[in-house]
Design an enzyme around this catalytic site. Structure first.
Site, mmCIF file in Angstrom:
data_model
loop_
_atom_site.group_PDB
_atom_site.id
_atom_site.type_symbol
_atom_site.label_atom_id
_atom_site.label_comp_id
_atom_site.label_asym_id
_atom_site.label_seq_id
_atom_site.Cartn_x
_atom_site.Cartn_y
_atom_site.Cartn_z
ATOM 1 N N ASP A 59 86.239 25.936 29.265
ATOM 2 C CA ASP A 59 87.846 25.546 29.526
ATOM 3 C C ASP A 59 87.637 25.062 31.052
ATOM 4 O O ASP A 59 88.689 25.622 31.624
ATOM 5 C CB ASP A 59 88.492 26.650 29.452
ATOM 6 C CG ASP A 59 90.109 26.180 29.108
ATOM 7 O OD1 ASP A 59 90.309 24.873 29.158
ATOM 8 O OD2 ASP A 59 91.021 26.865 29.391
ATOM 9 N N PRO B 7 101.952 35.798 31.799
ATOM 10 C CA PRO B 7 102.333 35.444 33.167
ATOM 11 C C PRO B 7 101.196 36.217 34.131
ATOM 12 O O PRO B 7 100.399 36.834 33.949
ATOM 13 C CB PRO B 7 103.588 35.951 33.445
ATOM 14 C CG PRO B 7 103.555 37.264 32.523
ATOM 15 C CD PRO B 7 102.825 36.830 31.327
#
Length: 839
Positions: free
Chosen positions: A648, A536
């Protein structure tokens, strides 16, 4: 003249009239030749008419900047792609009814459709019989009846320094002739950067951001600027800077102006000073030099009493005898507070000149190949006298002697020191005697350090080599064997990255776990910003009010551990306005966290793909985001100290600051390339479906062209407002690339464009971006442009773009079909897939 000829032919026979028609045409032609470069009180030019210099190199006319419908009056050389002067910068015309003429009071004016004056040369003592001429130098001049110049554009420049133009500063009156940047590439109104020449005794060129120095050239020697490394006559041709001894310092340069040999200097909206050469063969401008090649070129980036070297890591270091003023900020790579003296000077502790009963005289430490500090004082002293004068004056902090300049000394803080690999000059700065003693055996110390360091590096390299190649890695079709080898590779990679990260952690600020827990209310769910494959992300607020974003590594994520260490190694080396800034990290027990600057507007996908938000991004803002991402990638590929492939790049990894400026994030999968390395191969294919280039997805080959492919997908998503994978169940167009290619071949860009941003006036700019996007996603890497070329395309510096080849969108159909049928694994733009075995 043409009107008089018309009256002469009235009433003649048809045969005679034919003759006089010929005379009339000659009159008009003669009239046009006489007035081709001149405006008089009885003549004017109206949009879209133009006025040309006699040699036809320069043109005065109306133009609209890229992505804008406003009309301005400007001057350009050969092509409107680079406007060198603008009249009505802060008062654009809203339509095509503008007029340039001579007013009744003799001033050159720009009028709108209602005949209102929106710009004037504003000469108070102008005569009524003036004329205006565009000279072959590009100078627009207002002439009185005696042909004297009573106003000229060279005295009111915009953002461009032309041959023959002179920048001046009157130190008595404060009056300046200076360059002022555009507000942005599509808005020529006065921006926040301006360039001027300063200091009558030791002339220097400065770029200012509002009232703060942003860059400086270093002192002028009469031949070169000392702060521009390796400056030669062939690099910056024909410059001259001096004091005319009337209180005015000036800077100018001269070349022979023609269509084959011509270059200019531009102060762009980002504060960069660039040399642009005219390419007569391709009819466009080429950037051949820029003043900002590294972070060290930003004025005072390291603060007082510190030196900046782009070859070092970190780039800033305190001068000998000095230490960081604020250690915590320094460890965060915030160096603006600079350094302070570690040992007080002897001359400050005694009433005598430089000696006392128990002390010894201060001395000087020599720095070589240095950009000397700003704001020097000058004297005509000889080299020996220069040293003695400074030594006898306790307030003299440093001195430098340059043959072509003379003696320079500094009494205040030493600001903006840069270490060069060649060029520059010697700088001597004052330190206490005890600091001098530390340098006496430096040769022996350096020799021993080099020997020990080399030995340690060789031992570490041998250990790493033994671990990395303890077992050879073979490729078998047997799945279990492949899995075993893959795990071995990941373990080895993790060990190597772990060793590297330990060596780099001291360069980052280490945060305390309890303080982070307090800042996030013990990582409460209300502070959770998002969730990724690594774990997270939380928003936190430190006790000093600073807002931060905390990426907390999931303990169960092996992938996240490797990403964590990789990101520490990679991003700690990077500084660019379009890259997210890593503030530090936290490693306590099993807790591993990365701390970033907080981005209040979260990620780009929240705006592009959310119908309730995407209307906030109009075309101009989207184009600005596209350009910012491109500049960030160019920095990674070419301009940073390390060549880095992101691997990415996607919309969810583009964060937006409070002004919606883009910042590339998530460097967990990035790879550092060696100096001569252009392509690499990997056993583990990492990235996100829909963004991976064909050669990477199928062969494991990646290079900077892999990022270019991802950028092309991202660009098309920004233009269309649709995800690349939103066509997953559409058999006709499985991906956005297929849909974009179909619309391109059918000349139906309107169907591709997000309807919330489409405007017929912007059609050609949107079409250009789609064209660039399709060039970036071509099947073969060799066909794709690099990011430097992409930026030139975005800025319309390349007039004719090559036609794109059909993108490899069929590849994605095969991959998606295989994944969805056999494994049930697919990513819709948000989850990073880290293992693919389709060799």
């Amino acid at each position: 003249m043409g009107t008089k000829c018309i009256h002469l032919v009235m009433g003649f026979s048809s045969c005679t009239n034919l003759f006089f028609v010929f005379i009339i045409l000659c009159c008009y032609a003669f009239d046009a030749i006489v007035t081709i470069d001149t405006i008089t009180s009885s003549q004017f030019i109206k949009d879209p008419e133009t006025l040309s210099s006699n040699d036809e190199n320069f043109t005065l006319g109306f133009f609209s900047p890229e992505n804008s419908t406003n009309r301005y009056v400007g001057i350009w050389f050969k092509s409107q792609s680079e406007v060198i002067w603008v009249a009505n910068r802060n008062q654009p015309l809203k339509d095509s009814s503008g007029i340039v003429t001579i007013s009744e009071d003799g001033n050159l004016v720009v009028l709108d459709g209602q005949k209102h004056v929106i710009w004037s040369s504003n000469v108070s003592n102008s005569a009524s019989n003036t004329s205006c001429q565009l000279l072959d130098s590009g100078n627009l001049v207002l002439l009185d009846s005696s042909r004297n110049h009573i106003w000229e554009s060279f005295q009111q420049p915009s953002d461009t320094l032309l041959p023959g133009m002179t920048l001046t500063t009157n130190v008595i009156t404060g009056e300046k002739v200076q360059l002022t940047s555009w507000k942005n590439p599509t808005n020529p109104s006065i921006g926040s950067f301006y360039g001027s020449i300063e200091h009558p005794d030791i002339p220097e060129a400065f770029i200012w951001n509002e009232t703060q120095p942003y860059w400086r050239s270093g002192p002028w020697t009469g031949k070169i600027f000392l702060g521009i490394p390796n400056m030669q006559t062939s690099d910056l041709f024909g410059f001259n800077a001096a004091n005319n001894f009337t209180g005015t310092v000036y800077l100018s340069y001269t070349i022979r102006v023609d269509q084959f040999h011509f270059f200019i200097y531009i102060l762009n909206s980002q504060g960069q000073f660039q040399q642009k050469n005219w390419d007569s063969e391709n009819m466009n401008w080429q950037v051949t030099w820029t003043n900002q090649k590294s972070d060290c070129d930003f004025y005072g980036i390291c603060g007082a009493f510190a030196s900046c070297s782009p070859q070092n890591s970190p780039i800033c270091s305190c001068l000998r005898g000095f230490e960081p003023r604020n250690t915590q900020e320094w460890n965060r790579q915030n160096w603006t507070s600079g350094c302070v003296r570690r040992t007080p000077l002897q001359c400050e502790r005694t009433n005598s000149q430089n000696t006392s009963a128990g002390g010894k005289a201060d001395g000087f430490v020599k720095l070589q190949m240095i950009k000397v500090p700003a704001f020097a004082e000058w004297s005509s002293a000889t080299q020996d006298t220069c040293r003695s004068q400074c030594l006898q004056n306790c307030s003299c902090i440093a001195y430098s002697y340059v043959t072509d300049i003379g003696c320079m000394s500094w009494n205040g803080n030493l600001i903006d020191i840069q270490q060069f690999s060649s060029g520059g000059s010697d700088l001597y700065f004052r330190v206490a005697y005890t600091e001098l003693g530390k340098t006496r055996n430096m040769t022996a110390i350096i020799t021993i350090t080099v020997i020990l360091g080399t030995s340690i590096l060789l031992i570490c390299a041998y250990v790493i080599w033994r671990r990395a190649f303890k077992q050879p890695v073979f490729l078998y079709s047997n799945k279990s064997v492949r899995k075993k080898n893959r795990v071995s590779e990941e373990h080895t990679s993790h060990n190597i990255i772990g060793h590297l990260s330990q060596a780099k952690l001291h360069e980052l600020f280490l945060f305390d776990y309890e303080k982070l827990a307090t800042a996030t209310n013990n990582f409460h769910s209300s502070n959770k910003l998002g969730q990724g494959g690594f774990g997270p992300v939380f928003k936190g607020k430190m006790q000093d009010g600073q807002e931060i974003a905390i990426k907390r590594l999931s303990r169960a994520s092996r992938q996240g551990q490797e990403e964590f260490f990789n990101e520490v190694v990679v991003i700690s080396k990077l500084q660019h306005r379009n890259l997210v800034r890593l503030l530090g990290c936290c490693i306590e027990g099993e807790e591993k966290m990365l701390i970033y600057e907080y981005m209040p507007n979260k990620s780009l996908d929240a705006y592009i793909f959310d119908p309730s938000h995407n209307k906030l991004l109009d075309w101009r803002k989207r184009f600005s985001i596209i350009e910012g991402i491109a500049r960030g990638l160019l920095y990674l590929h070419r301009d940073s100290r390390l060549k880095i492939i992101h691997r990415d790049l996607k919309v969810s990894n583009i964060l937006l600051d409070e002004d919606l400026n883009p910042k590339i994030s998530d460097f967990g999968l990035a790879r550092i390339f060696g100096g001569s390395e252009d392509q690499a191969n990997t056993e583990r294919i990492v990235g996100t479906y829909g963004y991976m280039s064909p050669e990477y997805a199928m062969q494991g080959l990646f290079s900077e062209k892999s990022d270019v492919f991802s950028f092309g997908v991202l660009l098309l998503e920004i233009v269309s407002g649709r995800r690349n994978t939103s066509f997953y169940n559409d058999e006709q167009s499985l991906s956005l690339l297929g849909f974009a290619w179909k619309q391109w071949t059918e000349d139906n860009i309107l169907s591709l464009t997000d309807p919330r941003i489409y405007d017929p006036n912007l059609h050609e700019y949107i079409l250009q971006c789609v064209h660039i996007g399709l060039l970036c996603v071509q099947d073969l890497a060799v066909d794709r442009p690099n990011m430097a070329v992409v930026i030139s395309m975005l800025n319309s510096e390349i007039a004719n773009l090559p036609p794109p080849r059909q993108p490899a969108y069929i590849l994605w159909q095969n991959i998606f079909s295989h994944v969805s049928t056999d494994h049930g694994l697919h990513s819709i733009n948000t989850v990073t897939i880290t293992d693919i075995h389709g060799r």
